[in-house]
Scaffold this motif. Sequence first.
Motif, PDB file in Angstrom:
ATOM      1  N   GLY A   1       0.811  -1.213   0.000  1.00  0.00           N
ATOM      2  CA  GLY A   1       0.000   0.000   0.000  1.00  0.00           C
ATOM      3  C   GLY A   1       0.836   1.250   0.000  1.00  0.00           C
ATOM      4  N   ALA A   2       1.816   1.327  -0.905  1.00  0.00           N
ATOM      5  CA  ALA A   2       2.707   2.484  -0.955  1.00  0.00           C
ATOM      6  C   ALA A   2       1.962   3.769  -1.307  1.00  0.00           C
ATOM      7  N   ASP A   3       0.769   3.653  -1.895  1.00  0.00           N
ATOM      8  CA  ASP A   3      -0.001   4.845  -2.267  1.00  0.00           C
ATOM      9  C   ASP A   3      -0.872   5.351  -1.119  1.00  0.00           C
ATOM     10  N   ILE A   4      -0.757   4.727   0.048  1.00  0.00           N
ATOM     11  CA  ILE A   4      -1.522   5.149   1.222  1.00  0.00           C
ATOM     12  C   ILE A   4      -0.639   6.043   2.083  1.00  0.00           C
ATOM     13  N   HIS A   5      -1.109   7.244   2.344  1.00  0.00           N
ATOM     14  CA  HIS A   5      -0.335   8.238   3.086  1.00  0.00           C
ATOM     15  C   HIS A   5      -0.926   8.377   4.488  1.00  0.00           C
ATOM     16  N   ILE A   6      -0.070   8.306   5.528  1.00  0.00           N
ATOM     17  CA  ILE A   6      -0.516   8.402   6.912  1.00  0.00           C
ATOM     18  C   ILE A   6      -0.152   9.776   7.478  1.00  0.00           C
ATOM     19  N   THR A   7      -1.125  10.437   8.092  1.00  0.00           N
ATOM     20  CA  THR A   7      -0.895  11.723   8.739  1.00  0.00           C
ATOM     21  C   THR A   7      -1.378  11.662  10.186  1.00  0.00           C
ATOM     22  N   SER A   8      -0.960  12.638  10.983  1.00  0.00           N
ATOM     23  CA  SER A   8      -1.414  12.744  12.368  1.00  0.00           C
ATOM     24  C   SER A   8      -1.944  14.156  12.586  1.00  0.00           C
ATOM     25  N   PRO A   9      -3.188  14.405  12.184  1.00  0.00           N
ATOM     26  CA  PRO A   9      -3.741  15.765  12.296  1.00  0.00           C
ATOM     27  C   PRO A   9      -3.891  16.212  13.733  1.00  0.00           C
ATOM     28  N   GLY A  10      -3.832  17.510  13.950  1.00  0.00           N
ATOM     29  CA  GLY A  10      -3.990  18.076  15.274  1.00  0.00           C
ATOM     30  C   GLY A  10      -5.367  18.677  15.461  1.00  0.00           C
ATOM     31  N   ALA A  11      -5.610  19.196  16.657  1.00  0.00           N
ATOM     32  CA  ALA A  11      -6.924  19.739  16.994  1.00  0.00           C
ATOM     33  C   ALA A  11      -7.300  20.927  16.118  1.00  0.00           C
TER      34      ALA A  11
ATOM     35  N   ARG B   1      -5.803   8.043   0.716  1.00  0.00           N
ATOM     36  CA  ARG B   1      -5.520   7.359  -0.549  1.00  0.00           C
ATOM     37  C   ARG B   1      -6.178   8.132  -1.676  1.00  0.00           C
ATOM     38  N   ASN B   2      -5.356   8.524  -2.644  1.00  0.00           N
ATOM     39  CA  ASN B   2      -5.838   9.327  -3.777  1.00  0.00           C
ATOM     40  C   ASN B   2      -6.525  10.608  -3.305  1.00  0.00           C
ATOM     41  N   GLY B   3      -5.953  11.222  -2.257  1.00  0.00           N
ATOM     42  CA  GLY B   3      -6.476  12.486  -1.761  1.00  0.00           C
ATOM     43  C   GLY B   3      -7.754  12.381  -0.966  1.00  0.00           C
ATOM     44  N   ARG B   4      -8.174  11.179  -0.611  1.00  0.00           N
ATOM     45  CA  ARG B   4      -9.430  10.970   0.102  1.00  0.00           C
ATOM     46  C   ARG B   4      -9.181  10.217   1.398  1.00  0.00           C
ATOM     47  N   LEU B   5      -9.871  10.618   2.471  1.00  0.00           N
ATOM     48  CA  LEU B   5      -9.735   9.922   3.746  1.00  0.00           C
ATOM     49  C   LEU B   5     -10.160   8.470   3.586  1.00  0.00           C
ATOM     50  N   ALA B   6      -9.236   7.551   3.933  1.00  0.00           N
ATOM     51  CA  ALA B   6      -9.513   6.123   3.773  1.00  0.00           C
ATOM     52  C   ALA B   6      -9.727   5.419   5.104  1.00  0.00           C
TER      53      ALA B   6
ATOM     54  N   ARG C   1     -12.848   3.118   5.477  1.00  0.00           N
ATOM     55  CA  ARG C   1     -13.915   3.319   4.488  1.00  0.00           C
ATOM     56  C   ARG C   1     -14.319   1.965   3.899  1.00  0.00           C
ATOM     57  N   PRO C   2     -15.619   1.696   3.797  1.00  0.00           N
ATOM     58  CA  PRO C   2     -16.085   0.361   3.376  1.00  0.00           C
ATOM     59  C   PRO C   2     -15.414  -0.196   2.126  1.00  0.00           C
ATOM     60  N   GLU C   3     -15.224   0.632   1.125  1.00  0.00           N
ATOM     61  CA  GLU C   3     -14.622   0.129  -0.115  1.00  0.00           C
ATOM     62  C   GLU C   3     -13.125  -0.138   0.013  1.00  0.00           C
ATOM     63  N   GLU C   4     -12.529   0.245   1.154  1.00  0.00           N
ATOM     64  CA  GLU C   4     -11.097   0.029   1.373  1.00  0.00           C
ATOM     65  C   GLU C   4     -10.829  -1.132   2.325  1.00  0.00           C
ATOM     66  N   ARG C   5     -11.846  -1.808   2.806  1.00  0.00           N
ATOM     67  CA  ARG C   5     -11.656  -2.794   3.865  1.00  0.00           C
ATOM     68  C   ARG C   5     -11.029  -4.098   3.405  1.00  0.00           C
ATOM     69  N   LEU C   6     -10.973  -4.319   2.128  1.00  0.00           N
ATOM     70  CA  LEU C   6     -10.293  -5.512   1.618  1.00  0.00           C
ATOM     71  C   LEU C   6      -8.880  -5.182   1.144  1.00  0.00           C
TER      72      LEU C   6
END
Length: 242
Positions: A56-66, A96-101, A136-141
């Motif tokens: 899943g190299a195209d999945i970007h992880i962030t840690s947003p703040g308040a 993923r692809n600019g959308r919260l996954a 997100r449901p479509e990402e669960r697999l």
Amino acid sequence: MSERLRLTIAQLGWLNAALYWLARVLARTSGGRCSLYRYIFVAQYVSDTPITPLRGADIHITSPGAGDLLPKDYPRPAEVVRDRYAQGSRTLSAWRNGRLAGFIWLIQHAYQEDEVRVRYLLVSPHASWDYDVWVRPEERLGWVFRRLWESARHHLRQRDIRWTCSRISAFNAGSLRAHAQIGVVRLGHALFLRCGGWQWMVASMRPYVHLSRSSNVFPQLTFDSSALQEPPCHNSRKSATY
């Protein structure tokens, strides 16, 4: 016995199935004023070993703040998110692809539950609470959850966290099945009945029984992971409850 009832019993067991149907009847007959919850509390060892294979190299992880803006389709109310940050929680978000996954929430020391009135206290400084894992449901697999949990594992290990505790719904068949397949330690359970402003709790740990009649009165359940034995295999495979 109907096929649906048979399936519910097979998935949840007799006790949880009976409470599940009771919860549905209560909610329907009370017009939503009454609700019943049963939680099972578990702990999982936070491994030194990364989850493999990690794709899943195209999945970007962030840690947003308040202060960061929430996506318009964020599946939790803004006031709930604000309260979580105010408690000291931290969240990891997968994009993923600019959308919260997906996302996962983490907190140390104590957590005030936002589904019922109860506070969870962690005694050990080497313990954390993880909650509200959502994909997100479509990402669960796909690989979203693995990327999320690997980031969470790395975050927790950097802070010398050895055990992560959580609660799962006894009415969530998928979560029960997934947790049964991995190395979690069961810590206890609790039943909550809410009717209007009243709440009753019966738990397997102190204070065992509690009655609350207002939002500022709630029980505290204490968890101590310091005496738990590390598993022989440290390759953690945390399950998603979504």
